[in-house]
Write a protein that holds these residues in place. Structure first.
Motif: not given
Length: 485
Positions: A187-192
Protein backbone atom coordinates in the motif's frame (compact mmCIF):
# COMPACT_ATOMS: atom_id res chain seq x y z
CA UNK A 1 1.24 39.26 -7.07
CA UNK A 2 3.51 41.29 -4.79
CA UNK A 3 2.61 39.07 -1.81
CA UNK A 4 3.37 35.91 -3.78
CA UNK A 5 6.67 37.40 -5.02
CA UNK A 6 7.66 38.26 -1.46
CA UNK A 7 6.96 34.71 -0.28
CA UNK A 8 8.96 33.19 -3.14
CA UNK A 9 11.89 35.52 -2.45
CA UNK A 10 11.72 34.62 1.23
CA UNK A 11 11.85 30.91 0.34
CA UNK A 12 14.83 31.51 -1.93
CA UNK A 13 16.58 33.43 0.86
CA UNK A 14 16.04 30.58 3.33
CA UNK A 15 17.35 28.09 0.81
CA UNK A 16 20.44 30.19 0.17
CA UNK A 17 21.08 30.42 3.89
CA UNK A 18 20.79 26.66 4.19
CA UNK A 19 23.25 26.20 1.34
CA UNK A 20 25.74 28.51 2.99
CA UNK A 21 25.41 26.46 6.16
CA UNK A 22 26.28 23.34 4.18
CA UNK A 23 22.81 21.78 4.34
CA UNK A 24 22.88 20.31 0.83
CA UNK A 25 20.77 17.26 0.09
CA UNK A 26 23.19 15.00 -1.78
CA UNK A 27 23.14 11.28 -2.43
CA UNK A 28 25.90 10.89 0.16
CA UNK A 29 23.82 12.72 2.74
CA UNK A 30 20.80 10.53 2.06
CA UNK A 31 22.86 7.36 2.25
CA UNK A 32 24.35 8.53 5.54
CA UNK A 33 20.83 9.00 6.90
CA UNK A 34 19.89 5.40 6.03
CA UNK A 35 19.99 2.75 8.73
CA UNK A 36 23.19 0.64 8.51
CA UNK A 37 21.26 -2.60 9.09
CA UNK A 38 19.90 -2.61 5.53
CA UNK A 39 16.29 -1.89 6.45
CA UNK A 40 16.34 1.30 4.38
CA UNK A 41 14.59 3.31 7.11
CA UNK A 42 15.07 7.05 7.17
CA UNK A 43 16.73 8.58 10.19
CA UNK A 44 13.48 10.43 10.93
CA UNK A 45 11.60 7.09 10.78
CA UNK A 46 14.03 5.54 13.27
CA UNK A 47 13.58 8.50 15.61
CA UNK A 48 9.80 8.24 15.28
CA UNK A 49 10.00 4.50 15.96
CA UNK A 50 11.80 5.20 19.22
CA UNK A 51 9.11 7.61 20.33
CA UNK A 52 6.36 5.18 19.39
CA UNK A 53 8.05 2.31 21.21
CA UNK A 54 8.01 4.39 24.37
CA UNK A 55 4.42 5.53 24.10
CA UNK A 56 2.41 2.94 22.16
CA UNK A 57 1.70 -0.71 21.73
CA UNK A 58 1.81 -3.13 18.83
CA UNK A 59 -1.05 -3.22 16.37
CA UNK A 60 -1.71 0.53 16.54
CA UNK A 61 -1.04 3.00 13.74
CA UNK A 62 2.47 4.31 13.95
CA UNK A 63 3.11 2.63 17.34
CA UNK A 64 5.80 0.16 18.28
CA UNK A 65 9.05 -0.76 16.54
CA UNK A 66 7.30 -3.29 14.32
CA UNK A 67 4.94 -0.65 12.94
CA UNK A 68 7.81 1.74 12.26
CA UNK A 69 9.74 -0.96 10.42
CA UNK A 70 6.80 -1.41 8.05
CA UNK A 71 7.45 1.96 6.41
CA UNK A 72 9.74 1.76 3.39
CA UNK A 73 11.52 4.96 2.34
CA UNK A 74 10.29 6.90 -0.67
CA UNK A 75 11.74 6.20 -4.08
CA UNK A 76 11.76 8.14 -7.32
CA UNK A 77 9.22 6.99 -9.90
CA UNK A 78 9.70 9.48 -12.72
CA UNK A 79 12.64 10.27 -14.94
CA UNK A 80 12.08 13.95 -14.35
CA UNK A 81 12.34 13.76 -10.55
CA UNK A 82 14.93 16.03 -9.01
CA UNK A 83 15.90 14.80 -5.55
CA UNK A 84 17.73 17.48 -3.63
CA UNK A 85 18.27 20.99 -5.03
CA UNK A 86 15.25 22.76 -6.46
CA UNK A 87 14.75 23.80 -10.06
CA UNK A 88 17.03 26.78 -9.62
CA UNK A 89 19.86 24.73 -8.08
CA UNK A 90 19.06 25.72 -4.49
CA UNK A 91 19.02 23.00 -1.82
CA UNK A 92 15.87 22.04 0.04
CA UNK A 93 15.49 23.17 3.63
CA UNK A 94 17.01 20.49 5.91
CA UNK A 95 13.60 19.99 7.56
CA UNK A 96 12.24 18.66 4.28
CA UNK A 97 14.95 15.99 4.24
CA UNK A 98 14.03 14.98 7.79
CA UNK A 99 10.46 14.48 6.62
CA UNK A 100 11.55 12.24 3.76
CA UNK A 101 10.38 14.78 1.20
CA UNK A 102 11.92 15.15 -2.26
CA UNK A 103 11.52 17.64 -5.06
CA UNK A 104 9.74 16.45 -8.21
CA UNK A 105 9.94 18.47 -11.42
CA UNK A 106 8.16 18.28 -14.75
CA UNK A 107 7.52 20.62 -17.66
CA UNK A 108 5.22 22.75 -15.47
CA UNK A 109 7.70 23.27 -12.65
CA UNK A 110 8.32 21.53 -9.32
CA UNK A 111 6.61 20.51 -6.10
CA UNK A 112 7.40 18.34 -3.09
CA UNK A 113 6.58 14.65 -2.77
CA UNK A 114 6.69 12.20 0.13
CA UNK A 115 6.14 8.50 -0.46
CA UNK A 116 5.76 5.68 2.06
CA UNK A 117 5.14 2.01 1.33
CA UNK A 118 3.36 -0.33 3.72
CA UNK A 119 3.57 -4.12 3.37
CA UNK A 120 0.42 -6.26 3.53
CA UNK A 121 1.43 -7.46 7.02
CA UNK A 122 1.05 -3.95 8.48
CA UNK A 123 -1.79 -3.55 10.98
CA UNK A 124 -3.64 -0.26 11.28
CA UNK A 125 -6.04 -0.76 14.14
CA UNK A 126 -7.86 -4.07 13.94
CA UNK A 127 -7.31 -4.63 10.22
CA UNK A 128 -4.27 -5.89 8.37
CA UNK A 129 -3.69 -4.12 5.08
CA UNK A 130 -3.34 -7.44 3.28
CA UNK A 131 -7.06 -8.06 3.86
CA UNK A 132 -7.63 -5.73 0.91
CA UNK A 133 -6.93 -8.53 -1.55
CA UNK A 134 -9.95 -10.54 -0.40
CA UNK A 135 -12.31 -7.77 0.66
CA UNK A 136 -12.06 -5.50 -2.40
CA UNK A 137 -14.29 -7.71 -4.54
CA UNK A 138 -17.27 -6.94 -2.30
CA UNK A 139 -17.05 -3.23 -3.14
CA UNK A 140 -18.38 -3.97 -6.62
CA UNK A 141 -21.83 -3.74 -4.99
CA UNK A 142 -21.42 0.06 -5.02
CA UNK A 143 -21.77 -0.05 -8.81
CA UNK A 144 -24.00 -3.00 -9.78
CA UNK A 145 -23.93 -3.69 -13.49
CA UNK A 146 -20.99 -1.39 -14.11
CA UNK A 147 -18.70 -3.59 -12.07
CA UNK A 148 -20.00 -7.08 -12.83
CA UNK A 149 -16.48 -8.15 -13.64
CA UNK A 150 -15.40 -7.17 -10.13
CA UNK A 151 -12.83 -4.75 -8.80
CA UNK A 152 -9.12 -5.38 -8.97
CA UNK A 153 -6.96 -4.59 -5.95
CA UNK A 154 -4.89 -2.12 -7.98
CA UNK A 155 -7.84 -0.38 -9.65
CA UNK A 156 -8.76 1.80 -6.66
CA UNK A 157 -7.22 5.18 -5.91
CA UNK A 158 -7.68 6.57 -2.39
CA UNK A 159 -7.78 10.36 -2.10
CA UNK A 160 -7.75 12.88 0.74
CA UNK A 161 -7.00 16.58 0.35
CA UNK A 162 -5.69 19.17 2.77
CA UNK A 163 -7.07 22.50 1.57
CA UNK A 164 -6.90 26.17 2.46
CA UNK A 165 -10.65 26.30 3.10
CA UNK A 166 -13.85 24.27 3.40
CA UNK A 167 -15.79 25.22 0.27
CA UNK A 168 -15.57 23.73 -3.20
CA UNK A 169 -15.23 27.14 -4.88
CA UNK A 170 -12.38 28.52 -6.91
CA UNK A 171 -10.72 30.14 -3.89
CA UNK A 172 -10.13 26.83 -2.10
CA UNK A 173 -6.66 25.51 -2.94
CA UNK A 174 -5.49 21.96 -2.17
CA UNK A 175 -1.99 22.54 -0.81
CA UNK A 176 -1.52 18.82 -0.09
CA UNK A 177 -2.86 15.89 -2.10
CA UNK A 178 -2.83 12.55 -0.30
CA UNK A 179 -3.05 9.48 -2.52
CA UNK A 180 -3.14 5.80 -1.64
CA UNK A 181 -2.99 2.84 -3.98
CA UNK A 182 -1.83 -0.76 -4.19
CA UNK A 183 1.32 -1.56 -6.09
CA UNK A 184 2.86 -5.05 -6.21
CA UNK A 185 1.19 -6.04 -2.95
CA UNK A 186 2.18 -2.91 -1.01
CA UNK A 187 0.00 0.00 0.00
CA UNK A 188 1.63 3.19 -1.25
CA UNK A 189 0.87 6.55 0.35
CA UNK A 190 1.92 9.56 -1.74
CA UNK A 191 1.68 13.09 -0.38
CA UNK A 192 2.27 16.04 -2.69
CA UNK A 193 2.73 19.54 -1.29
CA UNK A 194 3.17 22.93 -2.91
CA UNK A 195 5.47 25.49 -1.29
CA UNK A 196 3.61 28.34 -3.01
CA UNK A 197 0.69 28.66 -5.46
CA UNK A 198 2.99 28.67 -8.50
CA UNK A 199 3.73 24.97 -7.91
CA UNK A 200 0.10 23.86 -8.10
CA UNK A 201 0.08 23.27 -11.84
CA UNK A 202 3.07 20.92 -11.69
CA UNK A 203 1.46 18.97 -8.85
CA UNK A 204 -1.84 18.62 -10.73
CA UNK A 205 -0.06 17.60 -13.93
CA UNK A 206 1.59 14.68 -12.18
CA UNK A 207 -1.75 13.65 -10.65
CA UNK A 208 -3.38 13.70 -14.09
CA UNK A 209 -0.66 11.38 -15.33
CA UNK A 210 -1.49 8.86 -12.58
CA UNK A 211 -5.29 8.85 -12.88
CA UNK A 212 -5.67 6.62 -15.98
CA UNK A 213 -4.20 3.72 -14.01
CA UNK A 214 -7.35 3.53 -11.88
CA UNK A 215 -11.10 3.02 -12.36
CA UNK A 216 -12.41 3.75 -8.86
CA UNK A 217 -11.93 6.70 -6.52
CA UNK A 218 -12.23 5.91 -2.80
CA UNK A 219 -12.83 8.87 -0.46
CA UNK A 220 -14.63 10.02 2.65
CA UNK A 221 -17.03 12.71 1.41
CA UNK A 222 -14.91 13.02 -1.72
CA UNK A 223 -17.84 12.87 -4.09
CA UNK A 224 -19.12 16.24 -2.85
CA UNK A 225 -15.87 17.83 -1.66
CA UNK A 226 -12.44 16.44 -2.61
CA UNK A 227 -13.15 15.56 -6.23
CA UNK A 228 -15.15 18.75 -7.04
CA UNK A 229 -12.29 20.80 -5.54
CA UNK A 230 -9.82 19.05 -7.84
CA UNK A 231 -12.08 19.46 -10.85
CA UNK A 232 -12.25 23.20 -10.28
CA UNK A 233 -8.45 23.37 -9.91
CA UNK A 234 -8.01 21.39 -13.16
CA UNK A 235 -10.12 23.96 -14.96
CA UNK A 236 -8.39 26.97 -13.41
CA UNK A 237 -4.98 25.55 -14.32
CA UNK A 238 -5.94 24.98 -17.95
CA UNK A 239 -6.36 21.18 -17.90
CA UNK A 240 -10.13 21.15 -18.57
CA UNK A 241 -12.97 19.50 -16.68
CA UNK A 242 -13.06 15.98 -18.12
CA UNK A 243 -9.60 14.92 -16.98
CA UNK A 244 -10.92 11.64 -15.55
CA UNK A 245 -14.35 10.21 -14.79
CA UNK A 246 -14.07 7.88 -11.81
CA UNK A 247 -16.51 5.42 -10.31
CA UNK A 248 -16.90 6.72 -6.77
CA UNK A 249 -16.54 4.70 -3.58
CA UNK A 250 -17.52 7.34 -1.02
CA UNK A 251 -17.54 5.74 2.41
CA UNK A 252 -19.12 8.66 4.25
CA UNK A 253 -22.61 7.63 3.11
CA UNK A 254 -22.50 3.97 4.26
CA UNK A 255 -20.89 5.14 7.50
CA UNK A 256 -23.84 7.43 8.15
CA UNK A 257 -26.30 4.69 7.17
CA UNK A 258 -24.78 2.23 9.64
CA UNK A 259 -23.57 4.40 12.54
CA UNK A 260 -25.60 7.63 12.54
CA UNK A 261 -27.62 6.60 15.62
CA UNK A 262 -24.91 4.70 17.49
CA UNK A 263 -21.88 7.01 17.19
CA UNK A 264 -21.69 10.57 18.48
CA UNK A 265 -20.17 11.65 15.16
CA UNK A 266 -19.52 10.14 11.75
CA UNK A 267 -16.29 12.04 11.26
CA UNK A 268 -13.57 9.71 10.01
CA UNK A 269 -11.47 10.30 13.14
CA UNK A 270 -14.40 9.18 15.32
CA UNK A 271 -15.40 6.20 13.16
CA UNK A 272 -11.83 4.90 13.07
CA UNK A 273 -11.50 5.06 16.84
CA UNK A 274 -14.90 3.56 17.69
CA UNK A 275 -15.13 0.87 15.01
CA UNK A 276 -11.67 0.26 13.54
CA UNK A 277 -9.61 0.21 16.74
CA UNK A 278 -7.39 3.08 15.60
CA UNK A 279 -6.04 5.47 18.22
CA UNK A 280 -4.08 8.51 17.09
CA UNK A 281 -1.50 10.05 19.38
CA UNK A 282 -0.34 13.66 19.14
CA UNK A 283 -2.39 14.10 15.97
CA UNK A 284 -2.80 17.52 14.40
CA UNK A 285 -6.55 18.07 13.80
CA UNK A 286 -7.41 18.53 10.15
CA UNK A 287 -9.09 21.82 11.01
CA UNK A 288 -5.70 23.26 11.97
CA UNK A 289 -3.94 22.22 8.76
CA UNK A 290 -4.81 25.43 6.82
CA UNK A 291 -3.49 27.73 9.55
CA UNK A 292 -0.27 25.71 9.81
CA UNK A 293 0.18 25.98 6.05
CA UNK A 294 -0.47 29.72 6.06
CA UNK A 295 2.13 30.09 8.81
CA UNK A 296 4.60 28.21 6.60
CA UNK A 297 3.86 30.60 3.73
CA UNK A 298 4.56 33.49 6.09
CA UNK A 299 7.80 32.33 7.70
CA UNK A 300 9.10 29.58 5.40
CA UNK A 301 9.66 27.12 8.27
CA UNK A 302 8.48 23.67 7.14
CA UNK A 303 8.90 21.92 10.49
CA UNK A 304 5.31 22.45 11.75
CA UNK A 305 4.09 20.82 8.52
CA UNK A 306 5.35 17.48 9.84
CA UNK A 307 2.11 17.22 11.82
CA UNK A 308 0.05 17.82 8.69
CA UNK A 309 1.96 15.12 6.80
CA UNK A 310 1.40 12.59 9.58
CA UNK A 311 -2.28 13.51 9.93
CA UNK A 312 -2.88 13.08 6.21
CA UNK A 313 -0.95 9.81 6.16
CA UNK A 314 -3.10 8.48 9.01
CA UNK A 315 -6.20 9.50 7.06
CA UNK A 316 -4.99 7.52 4.06
CA UNK A 317 -4.38 4.41 6.17
CA UNK A 318 -7.74 4.76 7.96
CA UNK A 319 -9.54 5.19 4.64
CA UNK A 320 -8.00 1.96 3.37
CA UNK A 321 -9.06 0.12 6.54
CA UNK A 322 -12.60 1.50 6.29
CA UNK A 323 -12.74 0.24 2.70
CA UNK A 324 -11.58 -3.15 3.96
CA UNK A 325 -14.33 -3.15 6.60
CA UNK A 326 -17.12 -2.39 4.11
CA UNK A 327 -15.58 -4.80 1.61
CA UNK A 328 -15.79 -7.59 4.19
CA UNK A 329 -19.44 -6.73 4.93
CA UNK A 330 -20.26 -6.95 1.22
CA UNK A 331 -18.34 -10.16 0.55
CA UNK A 332 -19.86 -12.40 3.23
CA UNK A 333 -17.38 -11.65 6.00
CA UNK A 334 -19.92 -10.66 8.66
CA UNK A 335 -19.35 -12.79 11.74
CA UNK A 336 -15.90 -13.90 10.59
CA UNK A 337 -13.71 -11.11 9.19
CA UNK A 338 -16.01 -8.53 10.83
CA UNK A 339 -17.72 -9.16 14.19
CA UNK A 340 -21.47 -8.89 14.57
CA UNK A 341 -22.56 -5.52 15.99
CA UNK A 342 -23.28 -5.49 19.70
CA UNK A 343 -26.14 -2.99 19.67
CA UNK A 344 -29.57 -3.80 18.14
CA UNK A 345 -29.68 -0.34 16.53
CA UNK A 346 -26.44 -0.99 14.65
CA UNK A 347 -27.62 -4.49 13.73
CA UNK A 348 -30.74 -3.08 12.09
CA UNK A 349 -28.94 -0.17 10.40
CA UNK A 350 -26.26 -2.51 9.06
CA UNK A 351 -28.96 -4.89 7.82
CA UNK A 352 -30.89 -2.12 6.09
CA UNK A 353 -27.71 -0.97 4.33
CA UNK A 354 -26.75 -4.51 3.29
CA UNK A 355 -30.26 -5.08 1.95
CA UNK A 356 -30.03 -1.92 -0.17
CA UNK A 357 -26.68 -3.15 -1.47
CA UNK A 358 -28.22 -6.44 -2.61
CA UNK A 359 -27.21 -8.73 0.28
CA UNK A 360 -30.59 -9.85 1.59
CA UNK A 361 -29.39 -13.03 3.30
CA UNK A 362 -26.82 -11.25 5.46
CA UNK A 363 -29.40 -8.57 6.26
CA UNK A 364 -32.00 -11.17 7.31
CA UNK A 365 -29.56 -12.71 9.79
CA UNK A 366 -29.02 -9.30 11.38
CA UNK A 367 -32.74 -8.52 11.52
CA UNK A 368 -33.45 -11.83 13.25
CA UNK A 369 -30.62 -11.23 15.68
CA UNK A 370 -31.88 -7.73 16.51
CA UNK A 371 -35.55 -8.71 16.91
CA UNK A 372 -34.63 -11.32 19.49
CA UNK A 373 -32.62 -8.88 21.58
CA UNK A 374 -34.39 -7.84 24.78
CA UNK A 375 -32.57 -4.51 24.89
CA UNK A 376 -33.84 -3.28 21.52
CA UNK A 377 -35.02 0.32 21.75
CA UNK A 378 -38.23 1.96 20.58
CA UNK A 379 -36.78 3.67 17.51
CA UNK A 380 -35.07 0.44 16.44
CA UNK A 381 -38.31 -1.49 16.82
CA UNK A 382 -40.08 1.07 14.65
CA UNK A 383 -37.34 1.04 12.00
CA UNK A 384 -37.29 -2.75 11.74
CA UNK A 385 -41.11 -2.93 11.74
CA UNK A 386 -41.23 -0.39 8.90
CA UNK A 387 -38.81 -2.54 6.92
CA UNK A 388 -40.93 -5.66 7.56
CA UNK A 389 -44.10 -3.81 6.58
CA UNK A 390 -42.52 -2.83 3.28
CA UNK A 391 -41.31 -6.40 2.70
CA UNK A 392 -44.74 -7.87 3.56
CA UNK A 393 -43.51 -9.60 6.71
CA UNK A 394 -46.60 -8.63 8.69
CA UNK A 395 -46.19 -11.25 11.42
CA UNK A 396 -42.91 -9.85 12.71
CA UNK A 397 -43.94 -6.25 12.03
CA UNK A 398 -46.99 -6.62 14.29
CA UNK A 399 -44.91 -8.21 17.04
CA UNK A 400 -42.42 -5.35 16.85
CA UNK A 401 -45.16 -2.70 16.89
CA UNK A 402 -46.74 -4.38 19.89
CA UNK A 403 -43.44 -4.28 21.78
CA UNK A 404 -42.99 -0.63 20.85
CA UNK A 405 -46.58 0.22 21.86
CA UNK A 406 -46.05 -1.45 25.21
CA UNK A 407 -42.86 0.59 25.76
CA UNK A 408 -44.68 3.82 24.88
CA UNK A 409 -47.65 3.02 27.15
CA UNK A 410 -45.28 2.35 30.05
CA UNK A 411 -43.76 5.80 29.62
CA UNK A 412 -40.44 4.59 28.17
CA UNK A 413 -40.99 6.59 24.97
CA UNK A 414 -43.14 9.60 24.11
CA UNK A 415 -44.45 8.39 20.76
CA UNK A 416 -47.74 7.07 19.43
CA UNK A 417 -46.36 5.83 16.08
CA UNK A 418 -46.63 2.14 17.01
CA UNK A 419 -50.22 2.61 18.17
CA UNK A 420 -51.19 4.26 14.89
CA UNK A 421 -49.52 1.52 12.82
CA UNK A 422 -51.37 -1.15 14.77
CA UNK A 423 -54.67 0.73 14.41
CA UNK A 424 -54.18 0.80 10.62
CA UNK A 425 -53.17 -2.88 10.51
CA UNK A 426 -56.18 -4.11 12.43
CA UNK A 427 -58.60 -1.86 10.55
CA UNK A 428 -57.45 -2.55 6.99
CA UNK A 429 -55.71 -5.94 7.13
CA UNK A 430 -57.64 -7.82 9.79
CA UNK A 431 -60.99 -5.93 9.77
CA UNK A 432 -60.77 -6.16 13.54
CA UNK A 433 -62.36 -2.81 14.36
CA UNK A 434 -62.40 -3.38 18.08
CA UNK A 435 -58.62 -3.89 18.29
CA UNK A 436 -58.07 -1.02 15.86
CA UNK A 437 -60.19 1.30 18.01
CA UNK A 438 -58.33 0.24 21.16
CA UNK A 439 -54.98 1.25 19.63
CA UNK A 440 -56.41 4.50 18.22
CA UNK A 441 -57.72 5.46 21.62
CA UNK A 442 -54.39 4.43 23.16
CA UNK A 443 -52.69 6.89 20.84
CA UNK A 444 -55.06 9.64 22.05
CA UNK A 445 -54.23 8.82 25.66
CA UNK A 446 -50.51 9.20 24.91
CA UNK A 447 -51.11 12.56 23.25
CA UNK A 448 -53.16 13.80 26.20
CA UNK A 449 -50.41 12.65 28.55
CA UNK A 450 -47.66 14.33 26.47
CA UNK A 451 -48.97 17.54 24.81
CA UNK A 452 -45.65 18.09 22.99
CA UNK A 453 -46.61 15.24 20.66
CA UNK A 454 -49.16 17.42 18.83
CA UNK A 455 -47.34 20.75 18.60
CA UNK A 456 -46.49 22.12 15.19
CA UNK A 457 -48.41 22.06 11.91
CA UNK A 458 -47.51 18.52 10.93
CA UNK A 459 -48.30 17.11 14.36
CA UNK A 460 -51.67 18.90 14.42
CA UNK A 461 -52.49 17.42 11.00
CA UNK A 462 -51.59 13.95 12.28
CA UNK A 463 -53.73 14.53 15.36
CA UNK A 464 -56.70 15.50 13.20
CA UNK A 465 -56.20 12.38 11.05
CA UNK A 466 -56.10 10.26 14.20
CA UNK A 467 -59.32 11.86 15.44
CA UNK A 468 -61.05 11.07 12.15
CA UNK A 469 -59.72 7.48 12.34
CA UNK A 470 -61.12 7.06 15.84
CA UNK A 471 -64.55 8.42 14.87
CA UNK A 472 -64.64 6.24 11.75
CA UNK A 473 -63.77 3.12 13.77
CA UNK A 474 -66.50 3.89 16.27
CA UNK A 475 -69.03 4.09 13.45
CA UNK A 476 -67.77 0.87 11.88
CA UNK A 477 -67.86 -0.94 15.19
CA UNK A 478 -71.37 0.31 15.88
CA UNK A 479 -72.53 -0.78 12.41
CA UNK A 480 -71.04 -4.22 12.93
CA UNK A 481 -73.03 -4.86 16.12
CA UNK A 482 -76.20 -7.00 15.63
CA UNK A 483 -79.50 -5.06 15.65
CA UNK A 484 -81.46 -5.50 18.87
CA UNK A 485 -84.70 -7.45 18.48
Amino acid sequence: MSGLRERMNRLRGLAAAAREAGAVDTDADRNAATAPDGTGMRAADISEAGRNEAGGGPGRPGTGAAAAADAVPPVSDAAGDADGPDAEGEPLHPAWTELGVKLVTNEWGGFLLRETRYPPTHYHGTHRLGEWETSVRGLAAFHPGVSDEGIGAEEVLFLDLETTGLGAGAGNVPFMIGLGYWDNGSYVVEQSLIRHPAEERAMLARLIGLLPRFRFLATYNGRTFDWPVLESRFILNGFGRTVWTPLHLDFLHPSRSVWRNTLASCRLSHVEEERLGIVRRDDVPGSLAPSIYFQFLADGDPRPLAGVFHHNESDMLSLACLAIRFGHLLSGGLGTAVPFPDEPEEMVRTGLWLERMGHAAAAAALFERASGNEDIGYSTLIALAARDKKAGNWRRAVLLWQRAALAAASGAMFSCEAHIELAMFYEHKMKDYESALAYAEGAFELIQRHPLLHRGGRQRAELEALRKRRDRLRRKLQAAKPTAQ
